[in-house]
Enzyme design. Structure first.
Site, PDB file in Angstrom:
ATOM      1  N   ARG A   1     122.982  84.288  79.860  1.00  0.00           N
ATOM      2  CA  ARG A   1     122.822  85.642  80.395  1.00  0.00           C
ATOM      3  C   ARG A   1     121.468  86.213  80.024  1.00  0.00           C
ATOM      4  O   ARG A   1     120.949  87.070  80.736  1.00  0.00           O
ATOM      5  CB  ARG A   1     123.895  86.566  79.821  1.00  0.00           C
ATOM      6  CG  ARG A   1     125.286  86.214  80.254  1.00  0.00           C
ATOM      7  CD  ARG A   1     126.263  87.109  79.583  1.00  0.00           C
ATOM      8  NE  ARG A   1     126.040  88.466  80.064  1.00  0.00           N
ATOM      9  CZ  ARG A   1     126.985  89.381  80.183  1.00  0.00           C
ATOM     10  NH1 ARG A   1     128.215  89.089  79.850  1.00  0.00           N
ATOM     11  NH2 ARG A   1     126.713  90.574  80.628  1.00  0.00           N
TER      12      ARG A   1
ATOM     13  N   LYS B   1     114.561  91.091  79.269  1.00  0.00           N
ATOM     14  CA  LYS B   1     115.753  91.240  80.115  1.00  0.00           C
ATOM     15  C   LYS B   1     116.181  92.706  80.221  1.00  0.00           C
ATOM     16  O   LYS B   1     116.432  93.215  81.311  1.00  0.00           O
ATOM     17  CB  LYS B   1     116.910  90.416  79.531  1.00  0.00           C
ATOM     18  CG  LYS B   1     118.227  90.666  80.235  1.00  0.00           C
ATOM     19  CD  LYS B   1     119.429  90.116  79.481  1.00  0.00           C
ATOM     20  CE  LYS B   1     119.790  90.847  78.242  1.00  0.00           C
ATOM     21  NZ  LYS B   1     121.080  91.499  78.155  1.00  0.00           N
ATOM     22  N   ASN B   2     116.269  93.384  79.088  1.00  0.00           N
ATOM     23  CA  ASN B   2     116.831  94.734  79.128  1.00  0.00           C
ATOM     24  C   ASN B   2     115.879  95.758  79.754  1.00  0.00           C
ATOM     25  O   ASN B   2     116.322  96.792  80.244  1.00  0.00           O
ATOM     26  CB  ASN B   2     117.288  95.167  77.730  1.00  0.00           C
ATOM     27  CG  ASN B   2     118.530  94.389  77.301  1.00  0.00           C
ATOM     28  OD1 ASN B   2     119.210  93.791  78.142  1.00  0.00           O
ATOM     29  ND2 ASN B   2     118.818  94.384  76.013  1.00  0.00           N
TER      30      ASN B   2
ATOM     31  N   CYS C   1     128.507  92.446  77.038  1.00  0.00           N
ATOM     32  CA  CYS C   1     128.940  91.691  75.866  1.00  0.00           C
ATOM     33  C   CYS C   1     130.029  92.436  75.121  1.00  0.00           C
ATOM     34  O   CYS C   1     130.008  93.660  75.027  1.00  0.00           O
ATOM     35  CB  CYS C   1     127.758  91.453  74.941  1.00  0.00           C
ATOM     36  SG  CYS C   1     126.819  89.995  75.388  1.00  0.00           S
TER      37      CYS C   1
ATOM     38  N   ARG D   1     132.308 100.386  74.189  1.00  0.00           N
ATOM     39  CA  ARG D   1     131.010 100.807  74.730  1.00  0.00           C
ATOM     40  C   ARG D   1     131.206 101.916  75.756  1.00  0.00           C
ATOM     41  O   ARG D   1     131.175 101.695  76.966  1.00  0.00           O
ATOM     42  CB  ARG D   1     130.262  99.599  75.311  1.00  0.00           C
ATOM     43  CG  ARG D   1     129.979  98.571  74.229  1.00  0.00           C
ATOM     44  CD  ARG D   1     129.251  97.360  74.724  1.00  0.00           C
ATOM     45  NE  ARG D   1     127.839  97.628  74.998  1.00  0.00           N
ATOM     46  CZ  ARG D   1     126.996  96.697  75.437  1.00  0.00           C
ATOM     47  NH1 ARG D   1     127.406  95.472  75.648  1.00  0.00           N
ATOM     48  NH2 ARG D   1     125.734  96.992  75.654  1.00  0.00           N
TER      49      ARG D   1
ATOM     50  N   ASP E   1     120.283  93.764  68.254  1.00  0.00           N
ATOM     51  CA  ASP E   1     120.283  92.500  69.001  1.00  0.00           C
ATOM     52  C   ASP E   1     119.676  91.344  68.198  1.00  0.00           C
ATOM     53  O   ASP E   1     119.677  90.209  68.670  1.00  0.00           O
ATOM     54  CB  ASP E   1     119.538  92.662  70.333  1.00  0.00           C
ATOM     55  CG  ASP E   1     120.316  93.528  71.313  1.00  0.00           C
ATOM     56  OD1 ASP E   1     121.505  93.802  71.061  1.00  0.00           O
ATOM     57  OD2 ASP E   1     119.727  93.945  72.330  1.00  0.00           O
TER      58      ASP E   1
ATOM     59  N   GLN F   1     127.995 109.598  77.370  1.00  0.00           N
ATOM     60  CA  GLN F   1     126.685 110.257  77.319  1.00  0.00           C
ATOM     61  C   GLN F   1     125.970 110.168  78.671  1.00  0.00           C
ATOM     62  O   GLN F   1     125.271 111.096  79.068  1.00  0.00           O
ATOM     63  CB  GLN F   1     125.809 109.635  76.222  1.00  0.00           C
ATOM     64  CG  GLN F   1     126.384 109.776  74.831  1.00  0.00           C
ATOM     65  CD  GLN F   1     126.547 111.231  74.428  1.00  0.00           C
ATOM     66  OE1 GLN F   1     125.599 112.015  74.439  1.00  0.00           O
ATOM     67  NE2 GLN F   1     127.770 111.606  74.107  1.00  0.00           N
TER      68      GLN F   1
HETATM   69  C1  EPZ Z   1     121.472  98.308  75.280  1.00  0.00           C
HETATM   70  O1  EPZ Z   1     122.862  98.520  75.456  1.00  0.00           O
HETATM   71  C2  EPZ Z   1     121.263  96.837  75.439  1.00  0.00           C
HETATM   72  N1  EPZ Z   1     121.749  96.424  76.742  1.00  0.00           N
HETATM   73  C3  EPZ Z   1     122.000  96.083  74.337  1.00  0.00           C
HETATM   74  O2  EPZ Z   1     121.617  94.730  74.443  1.00  0.00           O
HETATM   75  C4  EPZ Z   1     121.553  96.606  72.986  1.00  0.00           C
HETATM   76  O3  EPZ Z   1     122.355  96.005  71.987  1.00  0.00           O
HETATM   77  C5  EPZ Z   1     121.718  98.123  72.912  1.00  0.00           C
HETATM   78  O4  EPZ Z   1     121.025  98.746  74.019  1.00  0.00           O
HETATM   79  C6  EPZ Z   1     121.174  98.734  71.624  1.00  0.00           C
HETATM   80  O5  EPZ Z   1     119.807  98.450  71.506  1.00  0.00           O
HETATM   81  C7  EPZ Z   1     121.016  96.631  77.827  1.00  0.00           C
HETATM   82  O6  EPZ Z   1     119.912  97.154  77.784  1.00  0.00           O
HETATM   83  C8  EPZ Z   1     121.587  96.162  79.108  1.00  0.00           C
HETATM   84  P1  EPZ Z   1     123.289 102.003  73.758  1.00  0.00           P
HETATM   85  P2  EPZ Z   1     123.413  99.979  75.713  1.00  0.00           P
HETATM   86  O7  EPZ Z   1     123.720 102.927  74.835  1.00  0.00           O
HETATM   87  O8  EPZ Z   1     122.393 100.738  76.465  1.00  0.00           O
HETATM   88  C9  EPZ Z   1     126.973 104.444  71.872  1.00  0.00           C
HETATM   89  C10 EPZ Z   1     121.902  92.431  74.521  1.00  0.00           C
HETATM   90  O9  EPZ Z   1     122.331  91.592  73.682  1.00  0.00           O
HETATM   91  N2  EPZ Z   1     127.146 105.100  73.184  1.00  0.00           N
HETATM   92  O10 EPZ Z   1     121.925 102.156  73.184  1.00  0.00           O
HETATM   93  O11 EPZ Z   1     124.759  99.842  76.285  1.00  0.00           O
HETATM   94  C11 EPZ Z   1     127.324 102.970  71.917  1.00  0.00           C
HETATM   95  O12 EPZ Z   1     128.704 102.779  71.792  1.00  0.00           O
HETATM   96  C12 EPZ Z   1     122.628  93.729  74.720  1.00  0.00           C
HETATM   97  O13 EPZ Z   1     120.910  92.230  75.228  1.00  0.00           O
HETATM   98  C13 EPZ Z   1     128.062 106.121  73.299  1.00  0.00           C
HETATM   99  O14 EPZ Z   1     128.762 106.491  72.348  1.00  0.00           O
HETATM  100  O15 EPZ Z   1     123.502 100.505  74.222  1.00  0.00           O
HETATM  101  C14 EPZ Z   1     126.529 102.430  70.759  1.00  0.00           C
HETATM  102  O16 EPZ Z   1     127.244 102.667  69.564  1.00  0.00           O
HETATM  103  C15 EPZ Z   1     123.889  93.812  73.959  1.00  0.00           C
HETATM  104  N3  EPZ Z   1     128.220 106.728  74.519  1.00  0.00           N
HETATM  105  C16 EPZ Z   1     125.275 103.321  70.742  1.00  0.00           C
HETATM  106  O17 EPZ Z   1     125.600 104.468  71.527  1.00  0.00           O
HETATM  107  C17 EPZ Z   1     127.461 106.379  75.598  1.00  0.00           C
HETATM  108  O18 EPZ Z   1     127.641 106.980  76.675  1.00  0.00           O
HETATM  109  C18 EPZ Z   1     124.040 102.683  71.334  1.00  0.00           C
HETATM  110  O19 EPZ Z   1     124.347 102.083  72.593  1.00  0.00           O
HETATM  111  C19 EPZ Z   1     126.522 105.337  75.466  1.00  0.00           C
HETATM  112  C20 EPZ Z   1     126.376 104.721  74.237  1.00  0.00           C
END
Ligand code: EPZ
Length: 431
Positions: free
Chosen positions: A397, A21-22, A116, A121, A304, A125
């Protein structure tokens, strides 16, 4: 909607894993970056994908589902760079359209992403990355607006390892004038998959899968046919299901390398794991052992999979410690799990201390998010008696045919629309 289930059957058999999915969400956004036709295969049939496809259709692209798992997209007719349809705020990946449209049309306006509810979130960045390419970014009236009359290359050092940011900057940078370097990039398999898809469209991305990605901007992208990688988390969920129910499950159509963190944790807990070319078999013959788990960016243990492994640990011998280091609020489901008899407490928000119990008992719980929802279903399948998991829209989802696939492994589980359906199921199981 809710799932009603009767626990106690060990899950046994084979399950075929669908497309990730992702990865698919990034790949679909990439597909709008050319005026030529793109065919995407191995697309999972899940709600988040439908939402993104509808958004892509809404901005004017032609989207044809030519099979349950295949879609043809032609984005030549895109007439708007504003994405704000009814559902788009509900998915996190709506932000990929920001990178894709900014790259192609030099401006984009997308409703602030939802997704979610697993903690704050931010998208700082992402915006920092777009600014490094020369874009101006403004967040107002619930929309994120990005504009770059001249989109150039840039050097971005990510303050946190972020999957979404890495993919989004790649999307925008492939059509920028110049070279881009992303440092401290995410290395997840889906980052590599989106990069491979973009390269198959004529982009020039090197280093995806390492922490430095180098992109040389190209003038335009062309059509492609692309098949999405298997879903690491769907696979991991069925592997955990084998552990939780003391079963014997072979997950097929996977890339075992992507599952190593999960396999080695399950092995530590006492499961027998066999790896094949494109399958992994998990056999759980005795009660699991306690262990420590810390979620980390790939190749670490995936956040996840944290709820699913925690459910297994809640039935293991001894005390386990689970540290969630990616999201700040991803233990809410433990209160629900307690209704089934689990014993766990959360310390400081991101550490769960789990004292294993010998059995769960059936209860009514509700899914707080996608992965935790799936984990609660696994708990219900291990519990004595019947359980109901409410709000399974979350699960839909991201998991295709979840109940059907579990039933093929021997689970007694049904989707129930209302209380009458639940009663009917319970009655049929008590005879
Ligand atoms: C992706 O979310 C996935 N979603 C999430 O899957 C997954 O949990 C996550 O990556 C981590 O592997 C999708 O791909 C749609 P991140 P994403 O940016 O990209 C912080 C599921 O269950 N951060 O890697 O949103 C953030 O708060 C979902 O399928 C910032 O601080 O996650 C987190 O602590 C849930 N500023 C960390 O980075 C930013 O601008 C990692 O988040 C962006 C992120």
């Amino acid at each position: 909607m809710r799932y009603v289930m009767k626990g106690g059957n060990p899950l046994v058999g084979e399950v075929v894993i669908g497309g990730a999915k992702n990865a698919a969400l990034g790949v679909l956004a990439a597909a709008v970056m050319t005026d030529e036709t793109v065919v995407i295969e191995n697309l999972p049939d899940v709600w988040d994908i439908d939402v993104l496809l509808n958004a892509i259709r809404d901005v004017g692209a032609v989207v044809e589902r030519i099979g349950r798992h295949t879609v043809r997209i032609n984005a030549r007719s895109i007439g708007s760079v504003t994405v704000n349809n009814e559902f788009i705020k509900k998915i996190r990946a709506s932000y990929y359209l920001l990178g894709a449209l900014l790259g192609k049309y030099r401006r984009a306006s997308v409703a602030l992403p939802g997704g979610c509810n697993i903690g704050s979130r931010p998208i700082d960045q992402h915006l920092k990355g777009f600014r490094a390419l020369g874009a101006t970014t403004v967040v107002e009236y619930g929309m994120v607006n990005a504009e770059a009359p001249h989109l150039g290359g840039g050097h971005v050092y990510l303050d946190v390892v972020s999957v979404g940011t890495t993919i989004n900057i790649m999307l925008a940078a492939v059509l920028a004038d110049g070279n881009t370097i992303i440092e401290n990039a995410a290395k997840e398999p889906h980052v590599v998959d989106v990069a491979s898809m973009l390269n198959s469209m004529g982009a020039n991305i090197k280093g995806a899968g390492t922490d430095v990605i180098r992109i040389s901007g190209v003038q335009k992208l062309h059509g492609t046919e692309y098949s999405i990688i298997p879903d690491q988390i769907e696979a991991g969920t069925y592997m955990a299901a084998a552990a939780v129910t003391m079963g014997d499950v072979t997950v097929r159509n996977v890339i075992p390398k992507h599952l190593e963190a999960i396999s080695s944790k399950l092995m530590e807990m006492g499961c027998e794991i066999s790896e094949f070319d494109d399958a992994v078999r998990v056999v759980a013959k005795k009660r699991m052992n306690h262990t420590k788990v810390k979620t980390l960016p790939y190749p670490g243990f995936p956040t996840d999979m944290q709820p699913q492994i925690s459910v297994a640990l809640a039935l293991a011998c001894g005390t386990s410690i689970v540290t969630e280091s990616i999201f700040e609020n991803r233990f809410k489901y433990l209160d629900e799990l307690a209704r089934m008899g689990a014993s766990a407490k959360v310390e400081g928000g991101n550490i769960a201390v789990i004292d294993g119990v010998t059995r769960f008992t059936g209860a009514e719980v509700s899914a707080p998010d996608l992965r935790a929802g799936a984990a609660l279903v696994l708990a219900g399948l291990a519990a004595d008696g019947c359980s109901v998991v409410e709000d399974v829209e979350y699960i839909m989802r991201g998991y295709e045919s979840f109940a059907e696939k579990l039933r093929e492994l021997g689970a007694e589980i049904r989707l129930a629309d209302n209380d009458k359906d639940v009663q009917k199921f319970k009655l049929s199981r008590s005879i």
